[in-house]
Design an enzyme around this catalytic site. Structure first.
Site, PDB file in Angstrom:
ATOM      1  N   CYS A 128       0.810  -1.227   0.000  1.00 24.15           N
ATOM      2  CA  CYS A 128       0.000   0.000   0.000  1.00 24.15           C
ATOM      3  C   CYS A 128       0.838   1.269   0.000  1.00 24.15           C
ATOM      4  CB  CYS A 128      -0.932   0.011   1.207  1.00 24.15           C
ATOM      5  SG  CYS A 128      -0.080   0.050   2.814  1.00 24.15           S
ATOM      6  N   HIS A 160      10.936  -9.765   5.147  1.00 27.97           N
ATOM      7  CA  HIS A 160      10.232  -8.671   4.496  1.00 27.97           C
ATOM      8  C   HIS A 160       9.152  -8.142   5.429  1.00 27.97           C
ATOM      9  CE1 HIS A 160      11.685 -10.323   0.429  1.00 27.97           C
ATOM     10  NE2 HIS A 160      12.285  -9.168   0.654  1.00 27.97           N
ATOM     11  N   CYS A 205     -21.434 -32.427   1.063  1.00 30.60           N
ATOM     12  CA  CYS A 205     -20.599 -33.114   2.055  1.00 30.60           C
ATOM     13  C   CYS A 205     -19.130 -32.836   1.760  1.00 30.60           C
ATOM     14  CB  CYS A 205     -20.883 -34.614   2.026  1.00 30.60           C
ATOM     15  SG  CYS A 205     -19.890 -35.548   3.243  1.00 30.60           S
ATOM     16  N   HIS A 216     -25.112 -46.088  -4.423  1.00 32.61           N
ATOM     17  CA  HIS A 216     -26.267 -46.869  -4.899  1.00 32.61           C
ATOM     18  C   HIS A 216     -26.653 -47.872  -3.823  1.00 32.61           C
ATOM     19  CE1 HIS A 216     -23.338 -50.035  -5.989  1.00 32.61           C
ATOM     20  NE2 HIS A 216     -22.626 -49.044  -6.568  1.00 32.61           N
ATOM     21  N   CYS A 237     -23.528 -53.190  -8.260  1.00 31.20           N
ATOM     22  CA  CYS A 237     -22.864 -52.348  -9.262  1.00 31.20           C
ATOM     23  C   CYS A 237     -23.467 -52.592 -10.647  1.00 31.20           C
ATOM     24  CB  CYS A 237     -21.368 -52.637  -9.269  1.00 31.20           C
ATOM     25  SG  CYS A 237     -20.528 -52.139  -7.742  1.00 31.20           S
ATOM     26  N   CYS A 272      -7.899 -35.359 -14.530  1.00 33.43           N
ATOM     27  CA  CYS A 272      -9.195 -35.837 -14.037  1.00 33.43           C
ATOM     28  C   CYS A 272     -10.189 -36.121 -15.145  1.00 33.43           C
ATOM     29  CB  CYS A 272      -9.782 -34.839 -13.050  1.00 33.43           C
ATOM     30  SG  CYS A 272     -10.148 -33.217 -13.773  1.00 33.43           S
ATOM     31  N   CYS A 328      -4.140 -16.469 -21.972  1.00 30.79           N
ATOM     32  CA  CYS A 328      -2.897 -17.189 -22.203  1.00 30.79           C
ATOM     33  C   CYS A 328      -3.155 -18.658 -22.515  1.00 30.79           C
ATOM     34  CB  CYS A 328      -2.016 -17.038 -20.956  1.00 30.79           C
ATOM     35  SG  CYS A 328      -0.444 -17.893 -21.055  1.00 30.79           S
ATOM     36  N   CYS A 363      -6.765 -26.523 -14.648  1.00 32.32           N
ATOM     37  CA  CYS A 363      -8.033 -27.225 -14.471  1.00 32.32           C
ATOM     38  C   CYS A 363      -8.722 -26.723 -13.203  1.00 32.32           C
ATOM     39  CB  CYS A 363      -7.804 -28.729 -14.396  1.00 32.32           C
ATOM     40  SG  CYS A 363      -9.311 -29.684 -14.074  1.00 32.32           S
TER      41      CYS A 363
END
Length: 712
Positions: free
Chosen positions: A487, A504, A578, A608, A613, A652, A662, A667
């Site tokens: 600032c 710093h 969740c 399920h 499955c 993924c 760019c 992702c």
């Protein structure tokens, strides 16, 4: 009041002092003024064309009361730093102006330097006229004294034959106070570069008697007195010794009150205020003084060649006050006749007395000195005696300073006169026994060393306590005022934060905003400039102390989400809203979420309950076949992938799209960095910076793809 046009003015702290070395800087407004009081430095141009430097009281508009006015043509100008200029006038008076801003200093610097340049150009055209006027002025001044003055011919460049006339005119112009003509003559002499012998005649004040002790690196000689003035310079002393004893000037080193004196110093500056002071003259070797054999041979031959009797350290005894004597041919010395032994420095007192007062009788026990003529009977007897014995160990003990040749005590680490360190190869003799004074000095040195070690230990303990106290704190406050790099506001001591890993400093609010808005799991130091970006990370305790509890909780959740997205074997619970997730292995098929308590199938990547499955996947295909909206969405995404408007994430496998900007994208799900033009990972398996894999853009100066826009 100064008349004319005001060209420029600026506020500054103006100081002045005269040309003497003892004077101090005082405020130009008067001796009673505070040093910080400001004045106005003004530049005026008079109606006659002359430029003046005017110092006024600091009032608006440059119209304060004038303190003094000086012409610009008589000053030399020097800019010391961006806000400080120094002005020196021909009479030696110096003025220093410390401006309140760099802008004012630059403006005044430009004005003064340009005006001085114009004054110099204007003066160049009238140089011949001013020189002729100076000649007439000086000639008339000497005519009033009843003496004539022959001046060098005007209108041509000076030649070597004019040097003597120029020097005489220069001397007489100074005597009558003709400054301008003396400057003209000095410039001509500087072109010819003659050897000058400048001195002041008719010195004021009474003469004082200075006792001089002559020594060299081997022997300590006698003493003799010299009648001098307090204004006599060290260089004049060297010339007097050269004229009397023929010691070359380059080998002379004068030490007065334990200070190695410079040629331009006067005896008054060296602390000699009256009679009774002792000056030490140390003689260097000819090699140390850069004197070759050709310069020494005339000195030896001036009193009879190598066999001359009565030499001090190889210098002739007969002084040449009128000029150098003629050098007689050197007589070869046969081996059967040994060379006359020379007197050492220890016999200087007898030699000097013989030179200065040849009629005085010799004191009992001293060696007879013959200044010129044939060898005496005593000289012939001395030639038949063996060489003088070497000095005793007590005389030879100690080390000789390589700079000033002063013989110091063996245990002294540096020269007592000039401070030069003791030679590294010197060894203190085993049989050396220091005297009482030397033992006292060694005791004080040991005591001072113990005090230093104790103070250093206390300083280290204090630093350790300070570091331990700082380590116990969550954040380290600043102890000095600084400007925040974010600032750009000034931060008072205690109101900022010093980061532990990089030191710093920033204000607290800027660091808090930086933590809240950061999208990474690790918060980097925000310091960055044109050449450097700090790679240090903020510690967790610093983050916890800077943000509120809610902000800190969101920071932790953000870190968990980023870690989950970047992991290849991570699975998030399929229950809406969740936050539960896990890292699974190949042998695991189920994940029981500890947050919501639901069972997730890792094979189907879904929940399920009450279905196998096989039953879940058949039901999924049946619903997708009958759901028209799902089919249209899938078709649109596949079409975008085929046309290159979207791509599958290599990590993924979700579909990502680049709208603009760019070619280096990330992702939104797993945070993997992707190269858009190659549709592959940006980096190798090790992550950012790994060029063993990925698109390898700019490796070897090559682009990763012909369509790469080189913006990685």
């Amino acid at each position: 009041m100064a008349q004319g046009t005001l060209l420029s003015y600026a506020s500054a702290q103006v100081y002045q002092k005269d040309g003497s070395t003892e004077s101090q800087w005082t405020n130009a407004l008067g001796p009673g003024k505070d040093q910080a009081t400001t004045s106005q430095l003004c530049i005026y141009r008079e109606h006659s064309g002359q430029f003046n430097l005017v110092i006024r009281e600091d009032k608006p508009g440059g119209r304060g009361q004038m303190i003094f006015s000086l012409p610009l043509h008589g000053l030399s100008y020097n800019k010391k730093d961006p806000t400080l200029i120094e002005l020196t006038f021909h009479d030696g008076t110096m003025y220093a102006a410390k401006f309140l801003s760099t802008k004012d200093a630059n403006i005044m610097h430009t004005v003064i330097s340009n005006l001085l340049h114009e004054i110099k150009r204007a003066g160049a055209g009238s140089g011949a006229v001013s020189q002729q006027t100076g000649r007439i002025k000086t000639k008339e001044a000497w005519a009033e004294k009843g003496r004539a003055l022959t001046l060098p011919p005007p209108g041509r460049s000076p030649e070597a034959d004019d040097a003597e006339a120029l020097a005489v005119s220069f001397m007489k112009a100074i005597e009558v106070g003709d400054k301008s003509f003396a400057m003209e003559l000095a410039s001509h002499l500087a072109i010819l570069k003659p050897e000058l012998d400048v001195g002041v005649r008719n010195k004021t004040g009474p003469k004082i008697r200075l006792r001089v002790s002559i020594e060299d690196k081997d022997m300590c000689g006698g003493q003799y007195n010299m009648d001098v003035h307090q204004s006599t310079t060290i260089y004049t002393l060297k010339r007097m010794v050269w004229d009397k004893l023929k010691f070359p000037i380059p080998v002379q080193r004068w030490v007065i009150q334990k200070r190695l004196c410079q040629d331009e110093w006067t005896l008054s500056r060296c602390g000699v205020k009256g009679s009774g002071h002792t000056a030490y003259l140390y003689l260097l070797t000819a090699m140390s003084g850069n004197i070759d054999r050709n310069e020494l041979e005339p000195l030896e031959g001036a009193v009879g060649g190598d066999g001359a009797q009565g030499a001090v350290g190889g210098a002739p005894l007969q002084p040449s006050l009128e000029g150098p004597p003629s050098i007689p041919p050197r007589t070869p010395v046969t081996p059967a006749t040994p060379a006359t032994p020379r007197l050492g420095i220890a016999d200087t007192e007898a030699v000097v007395n013989a030179v200065l007062n040849p009629q005085a009788p010799q004191r009992p026990g001293t060696q007879q000195v013959v200044l010129q003529g044939a060898p005496s009977t005593q000289q012939q007897q001395q030639q038949q005696q063996p060489a003088r014995e070497a000095p005793s160990p007590a005389q030879a003990v100690g080390w000789s300073c390589p700079a000033c040749t002063y013989v110091n005590q063996p245990t002294r680490p540096g020269c007592e006169i000039c401070g030069t360190p003791r030679p590294e190869d010197y060894q203190v003799p085993d049989n050396y026994v220091p005297d009482e004074e030397e033992r006292e000095r060694l005791r004080k040195e040991q005591q001072a060393e113990e005090m230093y070690r104790e103070a250093e230990l206390q300083r280290r303990e204090a630093n350790l306590q300070e570091l331990m106290l700082a380590e116990q704190q969550f954040i380290v406050p600043n102890t000095l005022e600084f400007e925040c790099a974010i600032c750009f506001m000034d931060v008072e001591p205690g109101e900022g934060v010093v980061l532990r890993d990089c030191l710093h400093s920033f204000c607290r609010e800027c660091l808090r905003q930086h933590i809240v808005q950061c999208e990474e799991a690790d918060v980097k130091c925000p310091f960055v400039d044109d050449d450097y970006s700090c790679p240090a990370m903020l510690q967790d305790r610093e983050i916890r102390a800077l943000v509120s509890p809610d902000e800190y909780q969101r920071y932790l959740e953000r870190g968990l989400a980023i870690a989950e997205g970047q992991a290849r074997d991570a699975f998030h619970c399929k229950t809406p809203d969740c936050r539960g997730f896990c890292f699974y292995e190949d042998l695991s098929n189920d994940f029981f979420c500890p947050i919501c308590g639901r069972r997730n199938c890792l094979t189907c990547k879904a929940i399920h309950d009450n279905m196998t499955c096989r039953e879940y996947q058949d039901d999924l295909r049946r619903r997708a076949h009958n759901d028209e909206a799902a089919q249209q969405t899938m078709a649109m995404l596949e079409n975008m992938v085929r046309q290159g408007e979207a791509m599958h994430c290599p990590q993924c496998d979700i579909i990502v799209q680049k709208k603009e900007g760019c070619d280096w994208i990330r992702c939104s799900m797993c945070r993997t960095e992707i190269c858009w033009v190659t549709k592959a990972r940006r980096w190798g398996p090790a992550g950012p910076g790994d060029i063993s894999g990925g698109c390898r853009c700019r490796v070897g100066g090559q682009k990763c793809h012909p369509e790469c826009r080189n913006c990685h």
